[in-house]
Design a protein around this motif. Structure first.
Motif, mmCIF file in Angstrom:
data_model
loop_
_atom_site.group_PDB
_atom_site.id
_atom_site.type_symbol
_atom_site.label_atom_id
_atom_site.label_comp_id
_atom_site.label_asym_id
_atom_site.label_seq_id
_atom_site.Cartn_x
_atom_site.Cartn_y
_atom_site.Cartn_z
ATOM 1 N N ILE A 154 0.838 -1.200 0.000
ATOM 2 C CA ILE A 154 0.000 0.000 0.000
ATOM 3 C C ILE A 154 0.873 1.250 0.000
ATOM 4 O O ILE A 154 0.623 2.207 -0.727
ATOM 5 C CB ILE A 154 -0.958 -0.006 1.215
ATOM 6 C CG1 ILE A 154 -1.965 -1.146 1.065
ATOM 7 C CG2 ILE A 154 -1.671 1.316 1.368
ATOM 8 C CD1 ILE A 154 -2.894 -1.323 2.238
ATOM 9 N N SER A 158 1.058 4.045 -2.923
ATOM 10 C CA SER A 158 0.705 5.422 -2.586
ATOM 11 C C SER A 158 1.816 6.375 -2.989
ATOM 12 O O SER A 158 1.567 7.482 -3.465
ATOM 13 C CB SER A 158 0.459 5.568 -1.086
ATOM 14 O OG SER A 158 -0.467 4.620 -0.676
ATOM 15 N N ILE A 169 -7.716 10.743 -5.272
ATOM 16 C CA ILE A 169 -7.493 9.550 -4.454
ATOM 17 C C ILE A 169 -8.617 9.390 -3.440
ATOM 18 O O ILE A 169 -9.051 10.366 -2.825
ATOM 19 C CB ILE A 169 -6.141 9.662 -3.714
ATOM 20 C CG1 ILE A 169 -4.991 9.731 -4.729
ATOM 21 C CG2 ILE A 169 -5.924 8.482 -2.760
ATOM 22 C CD1 ILE A 169 -3.654 10.057 -4.116
ATOM 23 N N LEU A 171 -9.468 7.447 0.030
ATOM 24 C CA LEU A 171 -8.880 6.685 1.129
ATOM 25 C C LEU A 171 -9.988 6.056 1.956
ATOM 26 O O LEU A 171 -10.844 6.771 2.483
ATOM 27 C CB LEU A 171 -8.079 7.614 2.038
ATOM 28 C CG LEU A 171 -6.716 8.094 1.549
ATOM 29 C CD1 LEU A 171 -6.195 9.190 2.467
ATOM 30 C CD2 LEU A 171 -5.738 6.932 1.521
ATOM 31 N N LYS A 179 -5.822 7.252 7.711
ATOM 32 C CA LYS A 179 -6.233 7.972 6.495
ATOM 33 C C LYS A 179 -5.663 9.396 6.478
ATOM 34 O O LYS A 179 -5.131 9.840 5.461
ATOM 35 C CB LYS A 179 -7.770 8.002 6.395
ATOM 36 C CG LYS A 179 -8.378 6.604 6.275
ATOM 37 C CD LYS A 179 -9.881 6.641 6.110
ATOM 38 C CE LYS A 179 -10.638 7.174 7.315
ATOM 39 N NZ LYS A 179 -10.507 6.343 8.535
ATOM 40 N N GLN A 310 -8.023 4.105 -5.507
ATOM 41 C CA GLN A 310 -8.584 3.839 -4.181
ATOM 42 C C GLN A 310 -7.566 3.131 -3.294
ATOM 43 O O GLN A 310 -6.941 2.164 -3.721
ATOM 44 C CB GLN A 310 -9.827 2.985 -4.364
ATOM 45 C CG GLN A 310 -10.519 2.627 -3.072
ATOM 46 C CD GLN A 310 -11.832 1.890 -3.336
ATOM 47 O OE1 GLN A 310 -12.642 2.311 -4.155
ATOM 48 N NE2 GLN A 310 -12.011 0.778 -2.664
ATOM 49 N N ILE A 311 -7.410 3.632 -2.092
ATOM 50 C CA ILE A 311 -6.509 2.982 -1.148
ATOM 51 C C ILE A 311 -7.340 2.542 0.054
ATOM 52 O O ILE A 311 -7.985 3.371 0.697
ATOM 53 C CB ILE A 311 -5.406 3.950 -0.660
ATOM 54 C CG1 ILE A 311 -4.598 4.481 -1.850
ATOM 55 C CG2 ILE A 311 -4.486 3.272 0.346
ATOM 56 C CD1 ILE A 311 -3.631 5.591 -1.476
ATOM 57 N N THR A 312 -7.350 1.265 0.323
ATOM 58 C CA THR A 312 -8.084 0.794 1.496
ATOM 59 C C THR A 312 -7.083 0.409 2.570
ATOM 60 O O THR A 312 -6.269 -0.494 2.375
ATOM 61 C CB THR A 312 -8.974 -0.410 1.140
ATOM 62 O OG1 THR A 312 -9.816 -0.037 0.051
ATOM 63 C CG2 THR A 312 -9.835 -0.817 2.319
#
Ligand SMILES: Nc1ncnc2c1ncn2[C@@H]1O[C@H](COP(=O)(O)OP(=O)(O)OP(=O)(O)O)[C@@H](O)[C@H]1O
Ligand SMILES: [Mg+2]
Length: 471
Positions: A154, A158, A169, A171, A179, A310-312
């Motif tokens: 991740i 990023s 983006i 989050l 986040k 998308q960053i989870t």
């Protein structure tokens, strides 16, 4: 420094034309206007860094134009031109906010000296802004701790995306998963890092206020709009806007935001000009945005615009290997802050920390360690310095959920028999909890809903515990 954008507001054609020709030949981008009104319009649309304003204009006096420009942008740099060499007029112009003045007729050399002065002033201001930013605690990827492979991936992703210019983006992640930290680190790692990072929590303001914060308003746009106000999108030009808790914005604001993302322009409330903005939007939420889309609470088109990338962020319990690493990191941090000298955690505390559910994620871990470092009198952190819910996780959760969700249909005892004897060799609460859950599962034929009901815990907690005990 890149060449400045200059606006010349001058009604005499010859002067306007010759200034434009000269400045253009020096590489400046030049806009011209014949009147104050036209000049103000161009100023609003093109945001020139420097404005030359003539004293005598057809309808509006030069002084009024200065006042108007200043009300639009307090930092506007204005050079006042006066034909009469009148000191009083020049003084009033400076009082109204002009940065420099020049007497007509002037030589081009004078103009150049003035522009050089202005350029060095602008670069000093920028330097000060930069220094201010450096003095603040800047969050970078170096401050984001995590060794599990998922988390490392991740971070890599990023970093890569932070360096592309405008990618939007999204989050996602539970509360306390980082986040905010990621949003800051992405900005600071990007080419935008010398420009503003502005953040707004979309749930903290009533709808109308949120709109005027984001988009700004013209003077008189509504009763309380006594002054023109720039919105955050405009203020952040060149930088990043962090929209926290994006899941909370109402439909009207959602449409406007979609407009910003699609056209990269903003319109102030009560205004008609489309103001171009160069911003990256980072949106964050701990809500299930997809579900909100399915429930028609959140616009689908906006959702897809936001989730370009998308960053989870995973919950802490899903990267349990990072728990001791983060704990050590926070111990060092708080050792320093409280002048303590704690070496770390022993094996038993380590496993307590790793077995806990961490609903508040890293924020909760940090707070637990802070408290423990303050309380601890030994060289390593002891279980006694940890809060009860971590030492006795089962007890705490059972009580909490039984209280918050009283079970009306089934009358179940809320405690084990009080007279139960504790055997001399002691008792393992873990074993008891495991056994209890196992019994309940068997009793209900492994029906999760029913088991959870029987035990007075949520289905999520049941699933988590069943996994933990490998049931
Ligand atoms: N990977 C990490 N390494 C070190 N500290 C972290 C990390 N992630 C989070 N933290 C710490 O946890 C705190 C909470 O993180 P942050 O505010 O970024 O969470 P959040 O996801 O924005 O939470 P919320 O949804 O409640 O706003 C931070 O102030 C920071 O101290
Ligand atoms: Mg946050």
């Amino acid at each position: 420094m890149k060449q400045l954008k200059i606006l010349v507001i001058e009604d005499e054609k010859l002067i306007r034309w010759s200034l434009q020709k000269h400045l253009t030949s020096k590489g400046y981008t030049v806009f011209t206007a014949e009147s104050g009104e036209e000049g103000i319009k161009i100023f609003e649309e093109n945001h020139p860094e420097v404005v030359f304003v003539d004293n005598k204009l057809p309808n509006m006096q030069g002084l009024d134009v200065i006042l108007r420009l200043k009300s639009i942008d307090d930092e506007a740099v204005i050079v006042f031109m006066t034909a009469y060499g009148s000191i009083e007029t020049a003084v009033s112009a400076m009082k109204a906010g002009a940065t420099e003045y020049i007497n007509k007729p002037f030589a081009f050399e004078e103009i150049e000296v003035i522009l050089e002065n202005i350029k060095s002033k602008i670069s000093i201001i920028k330097e000060i802004q930069l220094l201010r930013r450096q003095q603040k605690d800047i969050v970078t990827f170096d401050h984001i701790i995590g060794e599990t492979s998922v988390f490392k991936q991740i971070i890599q992703l990023s970093k890569k995306i932070s360096r592309t210019k405008t990618t939007t983006i999204l989050l996602l992640g539970e509360s306390g998963t980082g986040k905010d930290m990621f949003a800051h680190a992405i900005h600071n790692d990007s080419t935008r890092n010398e420009k503003p990072f502005v953040t707004i929590n979309c749930s903290s303001l009533p709808e109308t206020l949120l709109e005027s914060e984001l988009f700004g308003h013209e003077k008189g746009a509504f009763t309380d709009a006594k002054q023109l106000k720039k919105g955050l999108f405009e203020i952040a030009d060149g930088g990043t806007v962090f929209l926290d808790e994006i899941g909370e914005i109402n439909q009207a604001t959602q449409i406007k935001l979609l407009g910003v993302l699609e056209n990269r322009v903003v319109r102030r409330l009560g205004g008609s000009a489309n103001i171009p903005v160069d911003i990256r939007i980072i949106a964050a939420t701990n809500r299930d945005l997809k579900k909100a889309v399915d429930e028609k609470l959140f616009r689908e088109d906006l959702y897809y615009r936001l989730k370009v990338f998308q960053i989870t962020l995973p919950p802490l319990r899903e990267r349990a290997k990072d728990i001791p690493i983060l704990a050590e990191y926070f111990i060092k941090h708080y050792n320093h802050q409280f002048q303590k000298n704690i070496n770390g955690v022993g094996d038993s505390v380590r496993s307590l920390l790793m077995n806990y559910n961490w609903p508040g994620n890293i924020r909760e871990l940090r707070n637990v360690i802070e408290r423990a470092v303050i309380l601890e009198s030994m060289n390593t952190l002891q279980a006694e310095s940890l809060p009860g819910e971590i030492v006795l996780p089962g007890e705490h959760e059972r009580t909490a959920s039984a209280e918050s969700k009283p079970n009306e249909e089934v009358d179940i005892p809320r405690s084990l028999p009080y007279n139960m004897q504790i055997p001399m060799q002691g008792i393992s609460l873990y074993e008891i909890e495991k056994q209890l859950i196992k019994n309940a599962l068997e009793q209900t034929g492994y029906n999760q809903t029913l088991t959870a009901k029987l035990l007075g815990i949520s289905r999520d907690t049941l699933r988590y515990k069943a996994k933990k005990y490998k049931l």
